[in-house]
Enzyme design. Structure first.
Site, PDB file in Angstrom:
ATOM      1  N   GLU A 245     -12.676  -0.480  -1.671  1.00 18.91           N
ATOM      2  CA  GLU A 245     -12.515   0.407  -0.805  1.00 18.91           C
ATOM      3  C   GLU A 245     -13.050   1.892  -1.185  1.00 18.91           C
ATOM      4  O   GLU A 245     -12.990   2.289  -2.417  1.00 18.91           O
ATOM      5  CB  GLU A 245     -10.842   0.509  -0.523  1.00 18.91           C
ATOM      6  CG  GLU A 245     -10.405  -0.725  -0.243  1.00 18.91           C
ATOM      7  CD  GLU A 245      -8.746  -0.692  -0.121  1.00 18.91           C
ATOM      8  OE1 GLU A 245      -8.406   0.199   0.726  1.00 18.91           O
ATOM      9  OE2 GLU A 245      -8.135  -1.536  -0.602  1.00 18.91           O
TER      10      GLU A 245
ATOM     11  N   ARG B  25       0.758  -1.019   0.069  1.00 17.32           N
ATOM     12  CA  ARG B  25       0.008   0.139  -0.023  1.00 17.32           C
ATOM     13  C   ARG B  25       0.910   1.381  -0.089  1.00 17.32           C
ATOM     14  O   ARG B  25       0.423   2.315  -0.458  1.00 17.32           O
ATOM     15  CB  ARG B  25      -0.979   0.016   1.312  1.00 17.32           C
ATOM     16  CG  ARG B  25      -1.869  -0.961   1.182  1.00 17.32           C
ATOM     17  CD  ARG B  25      -2.795  -1.058   2.396  1.00 17.32           C
ATOM     18  NE  ARG B  25      -3.852  -0.140   2.368  1.00 17.32           N
ATOM     19  CZ  ARG B  25      -5.056  -0.264   1.837  1.00 17.32           C
ATOM     20  NH1 ARG B  25      -5.362  -1.274   0.852  1.00 17.32           N
ATOM     21  NH2 ARG B  25      -6.212   0.850   1.681  1.00 17.32           N
TER      22      ARG B  25
END
Length: 213
Positions: A166, A52
């Site tokens: 998300e 990430r």
């Protein structure tokens, strides 16, 4: 065909030990929390955290995925299941002290948050990113958000990654934009309520064991 729920609830989970700093400073992105030294207990898988921190976001304010605070569109996420099952080597403390911070996409949009949505786990090369709330309605697999358990099948091998779609808010979500706090047990609810009272917040914990494994 399952339609997008309105309002559209979204969920972020963290350790209860982080609640006090969240009330004071907001819910910070991983990048901000690490820079400020506020990450007391890391529940995420380190290899995923690293990805990430390296995966670029090519829309909106840009940066990397870790520069955004992530929300899922349903509780009982695959990540929560991995924690419950002991599949996160760096975190073996289960889910009992995890709390859900819940809000809605409508609340975050109304608050002028800078956000980006993805149709699946944001670190995947196949993930679609969008800044268009109308596009969110079409690109999220709302049916997969209702499946219990969420497991891959032959004709839908990407169910798990789609369940991890998300709603990413850039940098910080002020505490006032969070609408509910969910916990697993009455004991944890009492602990959360004590923190909230100390900070003068009128919000109170909701006991929601069905949000856990």
């Amino acid at each position: 065909m399952v339609s997008r729920p309105m309002p559209t609830k979204v969920f972020h989970f963290t350790r209860v030990e982080h609640l006090s700093s969240i009330v004071e400073s907001g819910l910070l992105s991983d990048s901000r929390a690490r820079a400020a030294g506020l990450m007391q207990i890391e529940v995420g898988q380190q290899s995923i955290k690293q990805r990430r921190a390296e995966t670029p976001v090519h829309v909106g304010p840009g940066g990397v995925v870790a520069d955004y605070t992530p929300f899922y569109y349903a509780p009982r996420s695959p990540m929560m299941h991995n924690i419950h099952s002991g599949k996160v080597p760096s975190y073996q403390d289960g889910t009992d002290r995890l709390i859900y911070l819940a809000t809605t996409t409508q609340q975050l949009v109304h608050a002028d948050s800078t956000w980006v949505a993805t149709d699946r786990n944001a670190v995947l090369k196949t993930a679609e990113f969008s800044l268009d709330d109308a596009r969110v309605t079409d690109m999220i697999d709302w049916q997969v958000m209702t499946l219990e358990p969420c497991i891959p099948v032959a004709d839908h091998p990407d169910r798990i990654e789609r369940r991890m779609a998300e709603f990413l808010v850039h940098d910080t979500v002020p505490f006032g934009n969070l609408l509910a706090i969910g916990v697993k047990s009455p004991d944890l609810a009492a602990e959360v309520d004590q923190v909230l009272e100390q900070h003068g917040s009128s919000l109170r914990a909701l006991v929601r064991p069905a949000w856990y494994f």
